[in-house]
Enzyme design. Structure first.
Site, PDB file in Angstrom:
ATOM      1  N   HIS A  59       0.858  -1.196   0.000  1.00 39.85           N
ATOM      2  CA  HIS A  59       0.000   0.000   0.000  1.00 39.85           C
ATOM      3  C   HIS A  59       0.888   1.237   0.000  1.00 39.85           C
ATOM      4  CE1 HIS A  59      -2.437   2.991   2.638  1.00 39.85           C
ATOM      5  NE2 HIS A  59      -2.727   3.195   1.360  1.00 39.85           N
ATOM      6  N   GLY A  66      -7.033  -3.367   2.462  1.00 44.35           N
ATOM      7  CA  GLY A  66      -6.281  -3.735   3.651  1.00 44.35           C
ATOM      8  C   GLY A  66      -6.929  -3.276   4.939  1.00 44.35           C
ATOM      9  N   GLY A  67      -6.776  -4.080   5.977  1.00 42.48           N
ATOM     10  CA  GLY A  67      -7.176  -3.679   7.321  1.00 42.48           C
ATOM     11  C   GLY A  67      -6.001  -3.063   8.050  1.00 42.48           C
ATOM     12  N   SER A  68      -6.073  -2.996   9.362  1.00 47.36           N
ATOM     13  CA  SER A  68      -4.945  -2.495  10.152  1.00 47.36           C
ATOM     14  C   SER A  68      -3.847  -3.551  10.205  1.00 47.36           C
ATOM     15  CB  SER A  68      -5.394  -2.153  11.572  1.00 47.36           C
ATOM     16  OG  SER A  68      -5.640  -3.346  12.308  1.00 47.36           O
ATOM     17  N   SER A 123      -7.176  -8.527   5.934  1.00 48.04           N
ATOM     18  CA  SER A 123      -7.370  -7.785   4.705  1.00 48.04           C
ATOM     19  C   SER A 123      -8.201  -8.674   3.787  1.00 48.04           C
ATOM     20  CB  SER A 123      -6.028  -7.434   4.070  1.00 48.04           C
ATOM     21  OG  SER A 123      -5.294  -6.542   4.897  1.00 48.04           O
ATOM     22  N   HIS A 156     -11.631   1.681   1.228  1.00 47.59           N
ATOM     23  CA  HIS A 156     -10.231   1.430   0.850  1.00 47.59           C
ATOM     24  C   HIS A 156      -9.450   0.848   2.005  1.00 47.59           C
ATOM     25  CE1 HIS A 156      -8.987   4.830   3.268  1.00 47.59           C
ATOM     26  NE2 HIS A 156      -7.785   4.859   2.756  1.00 47.59           N
ATOM     27  N   GLY A 157     -10.053   0.796   3.178  1.00 48.91           N
ATOM     28  CA  GLY A 157      -9.390   0.273   4.363  1.00 48.91           C
ATOM     29  C   GLY A 157     -10.384   0.209   5.505  1.00 48.91           C
ATOM     30  N   ALA A 158      -9.850   0.130   6.726  1.00 50.55           N
ATOM     31  CA  ALA A 158     -10.722  -0.035   7.882  1.00 50.55           C
ATOM     32  C   ALA A 158     -11.291   1.281   8.394  1.00 50.55           C
ATOM     33  CB  ALA A 158      -9.952  -0.740   9.005  1.00 50.55           C
ATOM     34  N   GLY A 159     -10.564   2.376   8.196  1.00 53.84           N
ATOM     35  CA  GLY A 159     -11.048   3.677   8.659  1.00 53.84           C
ATOM     36  C   GLY A 159     -10.589   3.988  10.068  1.00 53.84           C
TER      37      GLY A 159
END
Length: 409
Positions: free
Chosen positions: A170, A284-286, A291, A317-320
């Site tokens: 990323h 992706g996640g954290s 992910s 786009h991700g976890a936020g």
């Protein structure tokens, strides 16, 4: 001027958000045909992260953002967890030693694609600056191609539900994209290239010379980011000793010409992933979370089709984030703690250890505790997407606390 109610009717919101995030997407929607906010949304510069806006023949510089063409790439390898499980510490060390993370780093690897044809593109001539500055930016970009940067940018090694090994990365266009964004924000405000101006929406008419120049350079930054991400991901696959079987690749800070309801519009996604029916993406996640590989749902169900239309065919786009970097890290001024951080490094490392994740680099502002669970935000997107693979992190490599990077998103 349209009423607030009329503006809100142009916006479709997934999930729950704080008032400041909602205010930002409302401000953007005043200038847009339609807008949407994804479930991982949070406050950004001018336009919220997770925001999507469709404009009539115009592009927003702040909407695309400072890290033009930031995105994700994932490669499925021919390896399985059993092939690597006894060597993960050494793999983490080798990735950290081979790939450059942090501020302005030049690529450590002798095979970095510094002679890629993109450096001969005519788009470089669109930079509205003296030739010497254009050449300086081109050389900086050449040296940074294939470097990852800092902030929430990473290289990860994953295992999926069948214990197959994936490599995920990323990051975006590094100093090239940052310089382009800053330069056009200044020009849109009537200032000179290189001047510093406050962030503003900076809508550029694509029929104007300035708009055409920006579009050419945004497109160039997009190609640059794609080349960089694919080179890094493939370099890591070679470190693992594997072969590439599949590639999933997408931008999430970019603008596209798209047709919606029979009308050509410029769709700006800032921290949002395109998700047209059948289109695959890596999200992706954290650093301690799952992910996913997902795709836009292919459905004839009118309710699903309408939800996808309302989302402008976009997803998260991700976890936020649920905690700012300052909240997580705290604030130190003149050697004194002005604001204590809410996350301690020991807590972060303990959380990762309990999940079997090996970390190199990273800081508490990227800890699992500062993000939503990815499954939660994906669920809030409803049936607009379907998950193809869940990827659990084995190795996470990021810039360390000592690595400052002005190009992070």
């Amino acid at each position: 001027m349209a009423s607030r109610q009329a503006i809100r009717e142009r916006i479709f919101v997934f999930g729950r958000h704080d008032e400041e995030t909602l205010r930002q997407i409302e401000d953007v929607a005043r200038h847009a045909v339609r807008a949407a906010l994804m479930a991982d949304g949070h406050v950004g510069y001018v336009m919220p992260i997770g925001g999507v806006a469709a404009f009539e023949h115009a592009v927003s510089v702040a909407g695309v953002g400072f890290d033009i063409a930031c995105g994700n790439a994932a490669i499925l390898t021919d390896l399985y967890l059993d092939d690597l499980k006894d060597h993960l510490e050494e793999i983490a060390d080798e990735i950290q030693a081979t790939i450059s993370f942090g501020l302005g780093r030049t690529n450590r690897a002798p095979d970095a694609p510094v002679d890629h044809p993109l450096f001969e593109s005519e788009a470089w001539d669109a930079i509205p600056a003296p030739r010497s500055e254009r050449e300086e930016l081109r050389e900086k970009a050449r040296m940074q191609l294939g470097t990852v940067g800092g902030g929430n940018h990473y290289v990860d090694v994953f295992a999926d539900e069948e214990d197959r090994i994936w490599v995920g990365v990323h990051f975006g266009s590094r100093g090239l994209g940052y310089t382009i964004a800053r330069g056009f924000l200044a020009l849109a405000a009537g200032k000179k290239w290189g001047d510093s101006v406050p962030e503003h929406l900076a809508l550029l008419d694509l029929g104007s010379e300035l708009g055409q120049r920006y579009w050419a350079l945004m497109t160039l930054a997009g190609e640059y980011a794609y080349v960089g991400r694919e080179w890094v991901a493939r370099k890591v696959v070679s470190i693992l000793g594997g072969q590439e079987l599949d590639l999933v690749h997408n931008h999430h800070n970019f603008a596209w010409r798209e047709v919606h309801d029979g009308r050509e519009l410029i769709v700006v996604r800032k921290g949002a992933t395109p998700a047209w029916p059948g289109q695959r993406s890596f999200v992706g996640g954290s650093m301690g979370d799952l992910s996913v590989i997902l795709r836009g749902t292919e459905s004839e169900n009118p309710e699903v089709v309408e939800l996808q239309r309302s989302a402008l065919y976009s997803t998260v786009h991700g976890a936020g984030r649920i905690m700012s970097r300052t909240e997580a890290k705290g604030k130190i001024r003149k050697g004194k703690v002005v604001q204590p951080g809410r996350v301690r490094r020991e807590e972060m490392l303990e959380a990762l250890k309990s999940r079997g994740v090996i970390l190199r680099g990273g800081d508490v502002d990227e800890a699992p505790q500062v993000y939503r669970p990815l499954e939660e935000v994906l669920a809030a997107q409803g049936p607009t997407i379907e998950i193809l693979h869940r990827l659990r992190p084995l190795v996470v490599v990021m810039a360390g606390p000592e690595d400052f990077d002005p190009y992070k998103d």
